[in-house]
Design an enzyme around this catalytic site. Structure first.
Site, PDB file in Angstrom:
ATOM      1  CB  VAL A 180      -0.269   4.650  -5.289  1.00 36.90           C
ATOM      2  CG1 VAL A 180       0.024   3.986  -3.949  1.00 36.90           C
ATOM      3  CG2 VAL A 180      -1.638   4.224  -5.812  1.00 36.90           C
ATOM      4  CB  CYS A 181       4.509   6.941  -6.120  1.00 34.50           C
ATOM      5  SG  CYS A 181       4.512   5.398  -7.066  1.00 34.50           S
ATOM      6  N   PRO A 182       3.150   9.326  -4.465  1.00 37.80           N
ATOM      7  CG  PRO A 182       1.822  11.027  -5.374  1.00 37.80           C
ATOM      8  CD  PRO A 182       2.391   9.667  -5.675  1.00 37.80           C
ATOM      9  CD  GLU A 185       3.534   3.505  -1.399  1.00 41.64           C
ATOM     10  OE1 GLU A 185       3.229   2.380  -0.970  1.00 41.64           O
ATOM     11  OE2 GLU A 185       4.258   3.671  -2.399  1.00 41.64           O
ATOM     12  CB  ILE A 186       7.090   9.878  -1.372  1.00 42.93           C
ATOM     13  CG1 ILE A 186       7.502   8.785  -2.362  1.00 42.93           C
ATOM     14  CG2 ILE A 186       8.243  10.849  -1.122  1.00 42.93           C
ATOM     15  CD1 ILE A 186       7.654   9.265  -3.797  1.00 42.93           C
TER      16      ILE A 186
END
Length: 179
Positions: A50-52, A54-55
């Site tokens: 999920v993190c990439p 958002e980034i």
């Protein structure tokens, strides 16, 4: 957990700002952004799923945030070297326009009160901090749920309007008038 109206904690952290070992790092602190709004968003871990998304979404909007005198900072408890390795190995992260803060000692995330009790990593928390260092918006989502970068931009627009903004307000819409 620190919230609206609280002073954002002072920090001085290593940040990954590029993709090469020689010039890819910088020391960043509150004073680096004096007179500017700050969007600081924490994510749990590098090399996750999920993190990439958002980034990249926040990086894609970095110029729009900059147009509003707001710097965008991603942060996790991973080291600057892990950030660098992830950026170099993930196609969506190579050309980021935003720094990735390394809160390795968990000083900032601990001061904010956003460390996950079981995992020991930062929760998925978003802070909009005004130029005086006061938290004006905070949100925290479940570790598995990504946030909406465009919604954060809309909230910044509403905060900077310094007016009453009704539900679903968008830039250009009328503000509410107090009776």
């Amino acid at each position: 957990m620190l919230t609206i109206g609280d002073r954002f904690p002072n920090y001085k952290l290593k940040a990954t700002v590029g993709t090469d070992l020689e010039n890819g790092f910088a020391d960043l602190e509150n004073a680096s952004f004096e007179g500017k709004w700050q969007l600081v968003f924490f994510y749990p871990k590098d090399f996750t799923f999920v993190c990439p998304t958002e980034i990249k979404a926040y990086s894609d909007l970095a110029d729009e945030f900059a147009d509003r005198d707001c710097v965008v900072l991603a942060a996790s408890t991973d080291t600057e070297f892990v950030h660098l390795a992830w950026r170099n190995s993930h196609d969506d992260l190579r050309d980021l326009k935003i720094p990735m803060l390394a809160d390795v000692k968990r000083e900032l995330s601990g001061a904010l009160g956003i460390l996950h009790p079981e995992e020991g990593v930062a929760m998925r928390a978003t802070y909009l901090v005004d130029p005086q260092g006061i938290i004006r918006h905070v949100s925290v989502t479940d570790m598995n749920v990504g946030r909406n970068a465009k919604e954060t931009l809309r909230i910044l627009d509403a905060l900077q309007s310094d007016e009453l903004c009704p539900c679903n307000w968008q830039p250009g819409d009328d503000h509410l008038k107090a009776a």
